[in-house]
Design a protein around this motif. Sequence first.
Motif, PDB file in Angstrom:
ATOM      1  N   ASN A  21      25.808  57.031  -7.439  1.00  0.00           N
ATOM      2  CA  ASN A  21      25.561  58.176  -6.713  1.00  0.00           C
ATOM      3  C   ASN A  21      26.008  59.918  -6.441  1.00  0.00           C
ATOM      4  O   ASN A  21      25.811  60.881  -6.472  1.00  0.00           O
ATOM      5  CB  ASN A  21      25.828  57.291  -4.567  1.00  0.00           C
ATOM      6  CG  ASN A  21      24.328  58.828  -4.322  1.00  0.00           C
ATOM      7  OD1 ASN A  21      23.801  59.732  -4.528  1.00  0.00           O
ATOM      8  ND2 ASN A  21      24.858  58.494  -2.712  1.00  0.00           N
ATOM      9  N   GLN A  22      27.289  59.330  -7.003  1.00  0.00           N
ATOM     10  CA  GLN A  22      28.764  60.134  -6.913  1.00  0.00           C
ATOM     11  C   GLN A  22      28.145  61.245  -7.883  1.00  0.00           C
ATOM     12  O   GLN A  22      28.920  62.650  -7.813  1.00  0.00           O
ATOM     13  CB  GLN A  22      29.784  59.403  -7.765  1.00  0.00           C
ATOM     14  CG  GLN A  22      31.392  60.299  -7.198  1.00  0.00           C
ATOM     15  CD  GLN A  22      32.154  60.092  -7.772  1.00  0.00           C
ATOM     16  OE1 GLN A  22      32.571  58.576  -8.172  1.00  0.00           O
ATOM     17  NE2 GLN A  22      33.585  60.542  -8.152  1.00  0.00           N
ATOM     18  N   TYR A  23      27.582  60.606  -8.757  1.00  0.00           N
ATOM     19  CA  TYR A  23      27.395  61.933 -10.384  1.00  0.00           C
ATOM     20  C   TYR A  23      25.794  61.821  -9.909  1.00  0.00           C
ATOM     21  O   TYR A  23      25.093  62.161 -11.184  1.00  0.00           O
ATOM     22  CB  TYR A  23      27.298  60.574 -11.856  1.00  0.00           C
ATOM     23  CG  TYR A  23      29.055  61.045 -11.161  1.00  0.00           C
ATOM     24  CD1 TYR A  23      29.545  61.830 -11.659  1.00  0.00           C
ATOM     25  CD2 TYR A  23      29.541  59.356 -11.431  1.00  0.00           C
ATOM     26  CE1 TYR A  23      31.404  61.784 -12.013  1.00  0.00           C
ATOM     27  CE2 TYR A  23      30.866  59.286 -11.546  1.00  0.00           C
ATOM     28  CZ  TYR A  23      31.752  59.607 -11.719  1.00  0.00           C
ATOM     29  OH  TYR A  23      33.317  59.721 -11.974  1.00  0.00           O
ATOM     30  N   LYS A  24      25.294  62.171  -9.304  1.00  0.00           N
ATOM     31  CA  LYS A  24      23.634  61.959  -8.635  1.00  0.00           C
ATOM     32  C   LYS A  24      22.248  61.991  -9.815  1.00  0.00           C
ATOM     33  O   LYS A  24      21.587  61.894  -9.982  1.00  0.00           O
ATOM     34  CB  LYS A  24      23.552  63.800  -9.356  1.00  0.00           C
ATOM     35  CG  LYS A  24      24.840  64.837  -8.196  1.00  0.00           C
ATOM     36  CD  LYS A  24      23.402  64.739  -7.072  1.00  0.00           C
ATOM     37  CE  LYS A  24      24.638  65.769  -6.396  1.00  0.00           C
ATOM     38  NZ  LYS A  24      25.955  65.637  -5.707  1.00  0.00           N
ATOM     39  N   GLU A  25      22.687  60.167 -10.432  1.00  0.00           N
ATOM     40  CA  GLU A  25      22.217  59.370 -10.860  1.00  0.00           C
ATOM     41  C   GLU A  25      21.170  58.480 -10.014  1.00  0.00           C
ATOM     42  O   GLU A  25      20.565  57.283 -10.956  1.00  0.00           O
ATOM     43  CB  GLU A  25      23.043  58.773 -12.072  1.00  0.00           C
ATOM     44  CG  GLU A  25      23.340  59.762 -12.979  1.00  0.00           C
ATOM     45  CD  GLU A  25      24.714  59.603 -14.105  1.00  0.00           C
ATOM     46  OE1 GLU A  25      24.108  58.124 -13.879  1.00  0.00           O
ATOM     47  OE2 GLU A  25      25.283  59.834 -15.063  1.00  0.00           O
ATOM     48  N   ALA A  26      21.608  58.233  -9.090  1.00  0.00           N
ATOM     49  CA  ALA A  26      21.417  56.958  -8.462  1.00  0.00           C
ATOM     50  C   ALA A  26      19.574  56.999  -7.929  1.00  0.00           C
ATOM     51  O   ALA A  26      19.604  58.356  -7.432  1.00  0.00           O
ATOM     52  CB  ALA A  26      21.538  56.173  -7.044  1.00  0.00           C
ATOM     53  N   SER A  27      18.808  56.270  -8.004  1.00  0.00           N
ATOM     54  CA  SER A  27      17.163  56.746  -7.883  1.00  0.00           C
ATOM     55  C   SER A  27      17.712  56.386  -5.963  1.00  0.00           C
ATOM     56  O   SER A  27      18.175  55.896  -5.788  1.00  0.00           O
ATOM     57  CB  SER A  27      16.476  55.348  -8.319  1.00  0.00           C
ATOM     58  OG  SER A  27      16.669  54.335  -7.531  1.00  0.00           O
ATOM     59  N   PHE A  28      16.389  56.825  -5.869  1.00  0.00           N
ATOM     60  CA  PHE A  28      16.020  56.579  -4.560  1.00  0.00           C
ATOM     61  C   PHE A  28      15.785  55.498  -3.352  1.00  0.00           C
ATOM     62  O   PHE A  28      16.497  55.295  -2.613  1.00  0.00           O
ATOM     63  CB  PHE A  28      14.691  57.119  -4.134  1.00  0.00           C
ATOM     64  CG  PHE A  28      14.199  57.116  -2.764  1.00  0.00           C
ATOM     65  CD1 PHE A  28      14.433  58.077  -1.414  1.00  0.00           C
ATOM     66  CD2 PHE A  28      13.232  55.840  -2.081  1.00  0.00           C
ATOM     67  CE1 PHE A  28      14.113  57.737  -0.249  1.00  0.00           C
ATOM     68  CE2 PHE A  28      12.638  55.771  -0.268  1.00  0.00           C
ATOM     69  CZ  PHE A  28      13.172  56.929   0.138  1.00  0.00           C
ATOM     70  N   TRP A  29      15.364  54.480  -4.119  1.00  0.00           N
ATOM     71  CA  TRP A  29      15.827  53.065  -3.625  1.00  0.00           C
ATOM     72  C   TRP A  29      17.346  52.022  -3.541  1.00  0.00           C
ATOM     73  O   TRP A  29      17.497  52.095  -2.979  1.00  0.00           O
ATOM     74  CB  TRP A  29      14.495  51.717  -4.728  1.00  0.00           C
ATOM     75  CG  TRP A  29      13.494  52.186  -4.238  1.00  0.00           C
ATOM     76  CD1 TRP A  29      11.989  52.120  -4.808  1.00  0.00           C
ATOM     77  CD2 TRP A  29      12.903  51.517  -2.912  1.00  0.00           C
ATOM     78  NE1 TRP A  29      11.256  53.008  -4.175  1.00  0.00           N
ATOM     79  CE2 TRP A  29      11.694  52.532  -2.495  1.00  0.00           C
ATOM     80  CE3 TRP A  29      13.042  51.721  -1.678  1.00  0.00           C
ATOM     81  CZ2 TRP A  29      10.687  52.033  -1.746  1.00  0.00           C
ATOM     82  CZ3 TRP A  29      12.731  51.200  -0.291  1.00  0.00           C
ATOM     83  CH2 TRP A  29      11.028  52.213  -0.669  1.00  0.00           C
ATOM     84  N   GLU A  30      17.920  53.243  -4.496  1.00  0.00           N
ATOM     85  CA  GLU A  30      19.330  52.361  -5.101  1.00  0.00           C
ATOM     86  C   GLU A  30      20.194  53.010  -3.770  1.00  0.00           C
ATOM     87  O   GLU A  30      21.048  52.338  -3.298  1.00  0.00           O
ATOM     88  CB  GLU A  30      19.292  53.350  -6.199  1.00  0.00           C
ATOM     89  CG  GLU A  30      19.843  52.155  -7.145  1.00  0.00           C
ATOM     90  CD  GLU A  30      19.790  52.384  -8.742  1.00  0.00           C
ATOM     91  OE1 GLU A  30      20.060  51.455  -9.675  1.00  0.00           O
ATOM     92  OE2 GLU A  30      20.272  53.502  -9.011  1.00  0.00           O
ATOM     93  N   LYS A  31      19.777  54.567  -3.137  1.00  0.00           N
ATOM     94  CA  LYS A  31      20.530  55.298  -2.522  1.00  0.00           C
ATOM     95  C   LYS A  31      20.227  53.957  -0.984  1.00  0.00           C
ATOM     96  O   LYS A  31      20.904  53.847  -0.447  1.00  0.00           O
ATOM     97  CB  LYS A  31      19.879  56.237  -2.100  1.00  0.00           C
ATOM     98  CG  LYS A  31      20.436  56.978  -3.480  1.00  0.00           C
ATOM     99  CD  LYS A  31      19.580  58.686  -2.987  1.00  0.00           C
ATOM    100  CE  LYS A  31      20.200  60.044  -4.801  1.00  0.00           C
ATOM    101  NZ  LYS A  31      19.801  60.993  -4.271  1.00  0.00           N
ATOM    102  N   VAL A  32      18.507  54.209  -0.873  1.00  0.00           N
ATOM    103  CA  VAL A  32      17.878  52.766   0.440  1.00  0.00           C
ATOM    104  C   VAL A  32      18.991  51.454   0.515  1.00  0.00           C
ATOM    105  O   VAL A  32      19.312  51.789   1.184  1.00  0.00           O
ATOM    106  CB  VAL A  32      16.596  53.225   0.149  1.00  0.00           C
ATOM    107  CG1 VAL A  32      16.161  51.885   1.616  1.00  0.00           C
ATOM    108  CG2 VAL A  32      16.012  54.557   0.079  1.00  0.00           C
ATOM    109  N   ARG A  33      19.124  50.735  -0.934  1.00  0.00           N
ATOM    110  CA  ARG A  33      20.254  49.761  -0.655  1.00  0.00           C
ATOM    111  C   ARG A  33      20.956  50.100  -0.218  1.00  0.00           C
ATOM    112  O   ARG A  33      21.716  48.871   0.333  1.00  0.00           O
ATOM    113  CB  ARG A  33      19.511  48.777  -2.171  1.00  0.00           C
ATOM    114  CG  ARG A  33      18.294  48.541  -2.125  1.00  0.00           C
ATOM    115  CD  ARG A  33      17.793  48.339  -3.386  1.00  0.00           C
ATOM    116  NE  ARG A  33      18.110  47.161  -3.740  1.00  0.00           N
ATOM    117  CZ  ARG A  33      17.914  46.896  -5.787  1.00  0.00           C
ATOM    118  NH1 ARG A  33      17.196  47.317  -6.322  1.00  0.00           N
ATOM    119  NH2 ARG A  33      18.506  45.771  -5.903  1.00  0.00           N
ATOM    120  N   LEU A  34      21.726  50.804  -0.707  1.00  0.00           N
ATOM    121  CA  LEU A  34      23.217  51.216  -0.365  1.00  0.00           C
ATOM    122  C   LEU A  34      23.228  51.387   0.875  1.00  0.00           C
ATOM    123  O   LEU A  34      24.637  51.015   1.203  1.00  0.00           O
ATOM    124  CB  LEU A  34      23.278  52.725  -1.318  1.00  0.00           C
ATOM    125  CG  LEU A  34      25.134  53.235  -0.636  1.00  0.00           C
ATOM    126  CD1 LEU A  34      26.114  52.004  -1.374  1.00  0.00           C
ATOM    127  CD2 LEU A  34      25.550  54.606  -2.132  1.00  0.00           C
TER     128      LEU A  34
END
Length: 86
Positions: A21-34
Amino acid sequence: MSKENKIFVSCEDANHFCDKNQYKEASFWEKVRLNIHLIYCKACRKYSKNNNTLTRLINDPKVIRMDAAIKTDMKKQLKEKMSEQQ
């Protein structure tokens, strides 16, 4: 349920998602799970906060450089004070 669809993740996975997420590479679901993980994990919230601080400092460095003459004068004063102490 497959591992990819899991809502609750381990701290290791959460930290990985945070890094992505820091490098703007996280998917939507990874952000939700995080974000779900950050709700209940204090350690990962701290890790995420430190990551955000690091990113902010790297992207907007406001480093003030000390003039060489002032630096030399400070060294001289420090050496004088240290020699007085001995």
